[in-house]
Design an enzyme around this catalytic site. Sequence first.
Site, PDB file in Angstrom:
ATOM      1  N   TRP A 132       0.824  -1.210   0.000  1.00  0.00           N
ATOM      2  CA  TRP A 132       0.000   0.000   0.000  1.00  0.00           C
ATOM      3  C   TRP A 132       0.860   1.263   0.000  1.00  0.00           C
ATOM      4  O   TRP A 132       0.323   2.373   0.020  1.00  0.00           O
ATOM      5  CB  TRP A 132      -0.928   0.010   1.218  1.00  0.00           C
ATOM      6  CG  TRP A 132      -0.204   0.241   2.533  1.00  0.00           C
ATOM      7  CD1 TRP A 132       0.911  -0.391   2.981  1.00  0.00           C
ATOM      8  CD2 TRP A 132      -0.543   1.194   3.537  1.00  0.00           C
ATOM      9  NE1 TRP A 132       1.294   0.095   4.213  1.00  0.00           N
ATOM     10  CE2 TRP A 132       0.400   1.067   4.580  1.00  0.00           C
ATOM     11  CE3 TRP A 132      -1.565   2.135   3.683  1.00  0.00           C
ATOM     12  CZ2 TRP A 132       0.375   1.856   5.734  1.00  0.00           C
ATOM     13  CZ3 TRP A 132      -1.597   2.912   4.835  1.00  0.00           C
ATOM     14  CH2 TRP A 132      -0.633   2.772   5.844  1.00  0.00           C
ATOM     15  N   ASP A 133       2.199   1.090  -0.039  1.00  0.00           N
ATOM     16  CA  ASP A 133       3.100   2.237   0.042  1.00  0.00           C
ATOM     17  C   ASP A 133       2.879   3.237  -1.089  1.00  0.00           C
ATOM     18  O   ASP A 133       3.253   4.403  -0.972  1.00  0.00           O
ATOM     19  CB  ASP A 133       4.556   1.765   0.023  1.00  0.00           C
ATOM     20  CG  ASP A 133       4.875   0.815   1.163  1.00  0.00           C
ATOM     21  OD1 ASP A 133       4.218  -0.246   1.230  1.00  0.00           O
ATOM     22  OD2 ASP A 133       5.765   1.104   1.972  1.00  0.00           O
ATOM     23  N   GLU A 161      -0.194  -3.203  12.333  1.00  0.00           N
ATOM     24  CA  GLU A 161       0.545  -4.445  12.051  1.00  0.00           C
ATOM     25  C   GLU A 161       1.011  -5.199  13.296  1.00  0.00           C
ATOM     26  O   GLU A 161       1.280  -6.391  13.209  1.00  0.00           O
ATOM     27  CB  GLU A 161       1.761  -4.194  11.140  1.00  0.00           C
ATOM     28  CG  GLU A 161       1.378  -3.762   9.743  1.00  0.00           C
ATOM     29  CD  GLU A 161       2.555  -3.708   8.792  1.00  0.00           C
ATOM     30  OE1 GLU A 161       3.714  -3.692   9.251  1.00  0.00           O
ATOM     31  OE2 GLU A 161       2.327  -3.700   7.582  1.00  0.00           O
ATOM     32  N   LYS A 196       2.767  -0.299  15.877  1.00  0.00           N
ATOM     33  CA  LYS A 196       4.014  -0.212  15.109  1.00  0.00           C
ATOM     34  C   LYS A 196       4.119   1.148  14.429  1.00  0.00           C
ATOM     35  O   LYS A 196       5.188   1.746  14.367  1.00  0.00           O
ATOM     36  CB  LYS A 196       4.046  -1.322  14.055  1.00  0.00           C
ATOM     37  CG  LYS A 196       5.240  -1.251  13.105  1.00  0.00           C
ATOM     38  CD  LYS A 196       5.136  -2.324  12.033  1.00  0.00           C
ATOM     39  CE  LYS A 196       6.275  -2.227  11.023  1.00  0.00           C
ATOM     40  NZ  LYS A 196       6.141  -3.219   9.938  1.00  0.00           N
ATOM     41  N   GLN A 197       2.992   1.608  13.910  1.00  0.00           N
ATOM     42  CA  GLN A 197       2.999   2.846  13.137  1.00  0.00           C
ATOM     43  C   GLN A 197       1.618   3.482  13.204  1.00  0.00           C
ATOM     44  O   GLN A 197       0.678   2.900  13.733  1.00  0.00           O
ATOM     45  CB  GLN A 197       3.373   2.561  11.688  1.00  0.00           C
ATOM     46  CG  GLN A 197       2.419   1.612  10.977  1.00  0.00           C
ATOM     47  CD  GLN A 197       2.900   1.224   9.600  1.00  0.00           C
ATOM     48  OE1 GLN A 197       3.576   1.981   8.926  1.00  0.00           O
ATOM     49  NE2 GLN A 197       2.556   0.026   9.178  1.00  0.00           N
TER      50      GLN A 197
END
Length: 823
Positions: A354-355, A493, A618-619
């Site tokens: 998805w980046d 994640e 995580k983010q």
Amino acid sequence: MKGWTLEYEGFEPEDEGLREALTSTGNGYFCTRGAFAWAEAGSVHYPGTYMHGGYNRETTIMDGVPVLNEDLVNLPNWLLLELRIGGRNAIGTENVEFLEYKHELDVKEAVLKRRIRLRDAEGRITLLETRRFVSMANRHLGAIEWRITPENWSGEVQVISALDGRVTNRGVARYRDLEGRHLDPVSPRTFGPEIIGLLARTRQSRIYVGEAARTRVYRGRSILPVERELFQISDYIHQVLSFEVEEGTPVRIEKMVSFFTSHDHAITEPLTNAGQAARRFGTFAETFEAHTRAWDELWELCDISVPNDERVEFLYRLHAYHVLQVCSPHTTDIDAGVPARGLNGEAYRGHIFWDEMYVYPFLNYRFPRITRSLLMYRYRRLDEARALAKEAGYRGAMYPWQSGSSGEEETQVVHLNPNSGTWDPDHSHNQRHVSAAIFYNIWRYWEVSGDEEFLHEYGAEMMVEIARFWASIAHYNPARGRYEIHGVMGPDEFHEKYPDSDEEGLRNNAYTNVLVAWISKTVREMLDALPERRRRSVIARSGLTESEMDLWREMTTKMFVPFHETEEGEPVISQFEGYESLEDLDWDAYRKKYGNIQRLDRILKAEGDDPDRYKLAKQADTVLLFFIFSEKEIRSILEDLGYEYSHELVLRIIEYYDERTSHGSTLSFIAHAGVLAGIDPESSWKRYLVALESDVGDVQGGTTKEGIHLGVMAGTLDLIQRGYLGATVRGGTLYLDPRPVKALDGACLPMVVRGTRVEVSLKDEELTVAVKDDPGKTVRVATEEGERTLQAGESLTLGTPGAAAEAPREEAETQAEEESAPA
């Protein structure tokens, strides 16, 4: 670093992997790591060449279980040049002394240079100056130039020029238990005395790759006669060129290499065409001139001037360079997606995630044609996405978390934890939000470009099928009177499931549910905006019914978004339902014990613990909503759902999750810097600098050498235009909402809005937008004071909310080091 140049002084074996990734050269068709020309893969060097779509699938038997993996293949090494002096062994780092060593990348001209003065065991001192580029003017061309000057000797030298198909995929340590042989030899060949060629084929996908190299020696402008010897086996071929050199007199070697594959258009077969092309190439100087002209055209649209901070300006240029060597005008003619780690390493096995959500904003405002071609990668795999949804019991299109050649789900079922050395189950295929990101990307592309043809012919169909998928995975909970989505993972994640549960996924991830509410509204707006004939066509092709559109209308107002109260009794959006019931983590204890705790999931699992148990991320996950949507948009979404929205709520959510996020992905710094730009500019700038430095400083302790982080690099570019200068396009109108920092005073960037070029600049706390295009071109601009249309040659200047204090560089770099110290 200075100006346009990334420089390294001295040979540092432990840093070569990082340097090779950062100094890669590519043109959007193929890309080659910046390894020594004479280097073979080992513990120090890793030469690698990769192309879009160059995948191959192999099976590894692990504990008796077959594990299938598809990899972006390391293709035959075209770099190989070796130097022998006086009949001795070829020069290598182990048998000479470096008296001088400089390795540099000129990003403006996209050329890799080395200057090496070396002394051999006989005391002979030789100056070797090298240049290398992968042509942006001719996508099939790579070129190497060596300039050899014997400083205190004369005699015979030999240069070995080779093409090597014996390469394997061994660039990522944690994948080395997986099968890495992806190439079968086909045949070597010569094309007259000067040109050698090699044809290889990927073992399963049967992609043919042809390379041909023409090697010449020059003294001055004259071609020097040389003796040539040939050696070849099935997967390797080389020539040995022998000639005399004189003390103090330089000679020049040119290796001009052509690269073709069976995916190319208008060819006979790859090796034949490679041989013909190599014969026709001009000299290094001639082809280099065309290459630099092509890059000059790209920089006209891509260079952002940041005169107040030279390092920021250089890193911006380095990041733009890396985006363009993966996604260039050459990419528009091939079936290419956006590999998360670019085309200069094997991390993530070259897959597409998805980046691209972070990459497209930079391209949309400069090269929308490239974005369109990359979105076509998704359209061509729409049927596979439909099949994936059907196999899972859903309707519409469910795109895979990891995509490669065909659009199948490429996510592995196991993942190696380098902290423990064990293979853990991998549930990340449940990150269904990739489909939402694709929908989002299509709509944002259309808003900026106004590409009606793409929307009508391709985009609308994808948007309908993705919205249909979300309607089928959602279910109505009559007790709540709301729609819910279960069994998915958010961007976080770290949380794959609930603690001690055997059931994969989570209930009601807020990021996913809010996006689905927006999708349900936007798909109807898109259909209403289509010309009637086009609308009828889309509805007929997709079999769309009134009941489906009624369901979307209902989901717009009835998606469930979980909330919980903080310890102070204030509401925040829950990352997912039940988040508040998880345990608190002793962050200070883990920081003290491990230093870098970005990858808490690996740390906890290596300890026999489980990240699913804790309030951590995580983010950016919930916070990401406030990054991808403007304040007006997110307010509208939440209020349509019947939830209260306030500025205080946003501040609380950002602060709450900031304290619970490890930033295990550097994408997280992009999102947090973006949401803080208008709230706490100083903190935002610190995080921006962490993201900006993350690849060049290898802040994740060894990952960049496996491939650059393309989303992060592109995200830093987007943050300047969208986050700080506040320039965005919605519905064809350029909205200006600046949130500047002092470091950007004097910044100037070009943009293209629906085919019209504009220039946005910041000076002395004033933002100016000017139309820099031909007569007749116009742009509609919106500010707090209203809207107006600017004609070619006109400009508009507005004051900013006050330039925020820049985070002191030293303090920001200290934070970067603290956030990213190797574990």
